[in-house]
Motif scaffolding. Sequence first.
Motif, PDB file in Angstrom:
ATOM      1  N   LYS A 108       0.847  -1.189   0.000  1.00 43.94           N
ATOM      2  CA  LYS A 108       0.000   0.000   0.000  1.00 43.94           C
ATOM      3  C   LYS A 108       0.884   1.242   0.000  1.00 43.94           C
ATOM      4  CE  LYS A 108      -4.032  -2.094   1.925  1.00 43.94           C
ATOM      5  NZ  LYS A 108      -5.182  -1.978   2.751  1.00 43.94           N
ATOM      6  N   ASP A 109       0.746   2.047  -1.029  1.00 41.66           N
ATOM      7  CA  ASP A 109       1.531   3.267  -1.173  1.00 41.66           C
ATOM      8  C   ASP A 109       0.774   4.438  -0.537  1.00 41.66           C
ATOM      9  OD1 ASP A 109       3.770   4.790  -2.587  1.00 41.66           O
ATOM     10  OD2 ASP A 109       1.963   5.783  -3.343  1.00 41.66           O
ATOM     11  N   GLU A 110       1.463   5.233   0.252  1.00 42.44           N
ATOM     12  CA  GLU A 110       0.823   6.352   0.966  1.00 42.44           C
ATOM     13  C   GLU A 110       0.243   7.388   0.008  1.00 42.44           C
ATOM     14  OE1 GLU A 110      -0.034   6.773   4.190  1.00 42.44           O
ATOM     15  OE2 GLU A 110       0.627   4.691   4.338  1.00 42.44           O
ATOM     16  N   LEU A 111       0.939   7.691  -1.071  1.00 40.82           N
ATOM     17  CA  LEU A 111       0.429   8.680  -2.022  1.00 40.82           C
ATOM     18  C   LEU A 111      -0.867   8.179  -2.661  1.00 40.82           C
ATOM     19  CD1 LEU A 111       0.555  11.313  -3.584  1.00 40.82           C
ATOM     20  CD2 LEU A 111       2.143  10.207  -5.179  1.00 40.82           C
ATOM     21  N   ILE A 112      -0.907   6.909  -3.017  1.00 38.71           N
ATOM     22  CA  ILE A 112      -2.128   6.349  -3.616  1.00 38.71           C
ATOM     23  C   ILE A 112      -3.261   6.351  -2.597  1.00 38.71           C
ATOM     24  CG2 ILE A 112      -3.179   4.285  -4.627  1.00 38.71           C
ATOM     25  CD1 ILE A 112      -0.426   3.688  -5.890  1.00 38.71           C
ATOM     26  N   LYS A 113      -2.978   6.002  -1.344  1.00 40.73           N
ATOM     27  CA  LYS A 113      -4.006   6.055  -0.299  1.00 40.73           C
ATOM     28  C   LYS A 113      -4.548   7.467  -0.139  1.00 40.73           C
ATOM     29  CE  LYS A 113      -3.182   4.284   3.701  1.00 40.73           C
ATOM     30  NZ  LYS A 113      -2.558   3.725   4.922  1.00 40.73           N
ATOM     31  N   THR A 114      -3.666   8.448  -0.141  1.00 37.91           N
ATOM     32  CA  THR A 114      -4.085   9.850  -0.018  1.00 37.91           C
ATOM     33  C   THR A 114      -4.934  10.266  -1.203  1.00 37.91           C
ATOM     34  OG1 THR A 114      -2.114  10.388   1.273  1.00 37.91           O
ATOM     35  CG2 THR A 114      -3.230  12.228   0.163  1.00 37.91           C
ATOM     36  N   LEU A 115      -4.487   9.936  -2.407  1.00 39.98           N
ATOM     37  CA  LEU A 115      -5.256  10.273  -3.608  1.00 39.98           C
ATOM     38  C   LEU A 115      -6.634   9.624  -3.579  1.00 39.98           C
ATOM     39  CD1 LEU A 115      -2.755  10.109  -6.591  1.00 39.98           C
ATOM     40  CD2 LEU A 115      -4.138  12.063  -5.885  1.00 39.98           C
ATOM     41  N   ASP A 116      -6.698   8.379  -3.181  1.00 42.66           N
ATOM     42  CA  ASP A 116      -7.970   7.672  -3.113  1.00 42.66           C
ATOM     43  C   ASP A 116      -8.929   8.400  -2.174  1.00 42.66           C
ATOM     44  OD1 ASP A 116      -9.900   5.698  -3.536  1.00 42.66           O
ATOM     45  OD2 ASP A 116      -9.027   4.345  -2.059  1.00 42.66           O
ATOM     46  N   ALA A 117      -8.448   8.780  -0.996  1.00 43.87           N
ATOM     47  CA  ALA A 117      -9.300   9.478  -0.028  1.00 43.87           C
ATOM     48  C   ALA A 117      -9.745  10.839  -0.572  1.00 43.87           C
ATOM     49  CB  ALA A 117      -8.550   9.656   1.293  1.00 43.87           C
ATOM     50  N   LEU A 118      -8.845  11.562  -1.211  1.00 39.50           N
ATOM     51  CA  LEU A 118      -9.189  12.879  -1.765  1.00 39.50           C
ATOM     52  C   LEU A 118     -10.192  12.773  -2.902  1.00 39.50           C
ATOM     53  CD1 LEU A 118      -5.630  14.462  -1.700  1.00 39.50           C
ATOM     54  CD2 LEU A 118      -7.583  15.164  -0.293  1.00 39.50           C
ATOM     55  N   VAL A 119     -10.028  11.766  -3.740  1.00 38.17           N
ATOM     56  CA  VAL A 119     -10.970  11.556  -4.852  1.00 38.17           C
ATOM     57  C   VAL A 119     -12.346  11.190  -4.291  1.00 38.17           C
ATOM     58  CG1 VAL A 119     -11.520  10.011  -6.780  1.00 38.17           C
ATOM     59  CG2 VAL A 119      -9.245  11.042  -6.602  1.00 38.17           C
ATOM     60  N   GLN A 120     -12.376  10.303  -3.307  1.00 36.50           N
ATOM     61  CA  GLN A 120     -13.651   9.931  -2.679  1.00 36.50           C
ATOM     62  C   GLN A 120     -14.343  11.172  -2.100  1.00 36.50           C
ATOM     63  OE1 GLN A 120     -15.213   6.952  -2.436  1.00 36.50           O
ATOM     64  NE2 GLN A 120     -13.638   5.729  -3.398  1.00 36.50           N
ATOM     65  N   ARG A 121     -13.573  12.010  -1.429  1.00 37.39           N
ATOM     66  CA  ARG A 121     -14.139  13.230  -0.835  1.00 37.39           C
ATOM     67  C   ARG A 121     -14.695  14.159  -1.900  1.00 37.39           C
ATOM     68  NH1 ARG A 121     -10.161  16.554   2.620  1.00 37.39           N
ATOM     69  NH2 ARG A 121      -9.657  17.439   0.614  1.00 37.39           N
ATOM     70  N   GLU A 122     -13.957  14.342  -2.987  1.00 36.39           N
ATOM     71  CA  GLU A 122     -14.430  15.203  -4.084  1.00 36.39           C
ATOM     72  C   GLU A 122     -15.738  14.678  -4.670  1.00 36.39           C
ATOM     73  OE1 GLU A 122     -13.390  18.138  -5.822  1.00 36.39           O
ATOM     74  OE2 GLU A 122     -12.369  18.380  -3.907  1.00 36.39           O
ATOM     75  N   ILE A 123     -15.801  13.378  -4.842  1.00 38.23           N
ATOM     76  CA  ILE A 123     -17.019  12.787  -5.404  1.00 38.23           C
ATOM     77  C   ILE A 123     -18.191  12.994  -4.456  1.00 38.23           C
ATOM     78  CG2 ILE A 123     -18.124  10.583  -6.008  1.00 38.23           C
ATOM     79  CD1 ILE A 123     -15.353   9.823  -7.238  1.00 38.23           C
ATOM     80  N   LEU A 124     -17.987  12.769  -3.170  1.00 34.87           N
ATOM     81  CA  LEU A 124     -19.059  12.988  -2.195  1.00 34.87           C
ATOM     82  C   LEU A 124     -19.480  14.453  -2.149  1.00 34.87           C
ATOM     83  CD1 LEU A 124     -18.006  10.693   0.779  1.00 34.87           C
ATOM     84  CD2 LEU A 124     -19.996  10.442  -0.703  1.00 34.87           C
ATOM     85  N   ASN A 125     -18.519  15.361  -2.226  1.00 41.78           N
ATOM     86  CA  ASN A 125     -18.835  16.794  -2.183  1.00 41.78           C
ATOM     87  C   ASN A 125     -19.640  17.257  -3.384  1.00 41.78           C
ATOM     88  OD1 ASN A 125     -17.547  17.130   0.266  1.00 41.78           O
ATOM     89  ND2 ASN A 125     -15.639  17.860  -0.626  1.00 41.78           N
ATOM     90  N   HIS A 126     -19.537  16.542  -4.486  1.00 43.80           N
ATOM     91  CA  HIS A 126     -20.236  16.940  -5.720  1.00 43.80           C
ATOM     92  C   HIS A 126     -21.398  16.019  -6.068  1.00 43.80           C
ATOM     93  CE1 HIS A 126     -16.400  19.105  -6.056  1.00 43.80           C
ATOM     94  NE2 HIS A 126     -17.157  20.036  -6.600  1.00 43.80           N
ATOM     95  N   SER A 127     -21.774  15.173  -5.125  1.00 45.97           N
ATOM     96  CA  SER A 127     -22.877  14.239  -5.359  1.00 45.97           C
ATOM     97  C   SER A 127     -24.175  14.780  -4.777  1.00 45.97           C
ATOM     98  CB  SER A 127     -22.569  12.877  -4.725  1.00 45.97           C
ATOM     99  OG  SER A 127     -21.435  12.311  -5.331  1.00 45.97           O
ATOM    100  N   THR A 128     -25.266  14.317  -5.314  1.00 45.99           N
ATOM    101  CA  THR A 128     -26.589  14.677  -4.814  1.00 45.99           C
ATOM    102  C   THR A 128     -27.208  13.451  -4.160  1.00 45.99           C
ATOM    103  OG1 THR A 128     -26.861  16.236  -6.635  1.00 45.99           O
ATOM    104  CG2 THR A 128     -28.865  15.531  -5.486  1.00 45.99           C
ATOM    105  N   ARG A 129     -27.691  13.641  -2.941  1.00 44.68           N
ATOM    106  CA  ARG A 129     -28.360  12.526  -2.257  1.00 44.68           C
ATOM    107  C   ARG A 129     -29.688  12.240  -2.932  1.00 44.68           C
ATOM    108  NH1 ARG A 129     -27.003  10.861   3.117  1.00 44.68           N
ATOM    109  NH2 ARG A 129     -25.052  11.836   3.674  1.00 44.68           N
ATOM    110  N   LEU A 130     -30.008  10.981  -3.057  1.00 43.43           N
ATOM    111  CA  LEU A 130     -31.285  10.571  -3.631  1.00 43.43           C
ATOM    112  C   LEU A 130     -32.220  10.070  -2.565  1.00 43.43           C
ATOM    113  CD1 LEU A 130     -30.019   8.694  -6.785  1.00 43.43           C
ATOM    114  CD2 LEU A 130     -30.919  10.998  -6.644  1.00 43.43           C
TER     115      LEU A 130
END
Length: 130
Positions: A108-130
């Motif tokens: 497990k690479d730390e940079l990839i873990k960080t990117l994964d968390a940041l991407v997940q956060r961006e997606i959640l921030n731009h998602s609409t709850r149904l």
Amino acid sequence: MPIDTNEMLLADGGKLFEGLSSNFYAVKNGKVITADEGILKGTVRRLILKVCQDQNIPVVLQPPEVQDIKKWDGAFLSSTSRLLLPLTELTLYAEENMQPLETRKFEKDELIKTLDALVQREILNHSTRL
């Protein structure tokens, strides 16, 4: 495609471009390396590159080279269905007979873990709850 394979990467002259249904990235010395030409530029790829820019993570826009696989700190795929998927193993096969040539396992690479968390956060921030 071997039965336990999740994705095949398209290569040309020792350069890795993309998967059959994903974009491909290598991580080396704190830099994200990914092809910029000869690929489909997906929406998740665009998001990953934006996150890298926002976080001052260096990106090298050239195809990762097979000969450097032992020097990589990690690798990952991106697609709409997978978002950012860290690779745990990458096997190189001979083109002529699909026999395995080399397998590289990734910790497990730390940079990839960080990117994964940041991407997940961006997606959640731009998602609409149904």
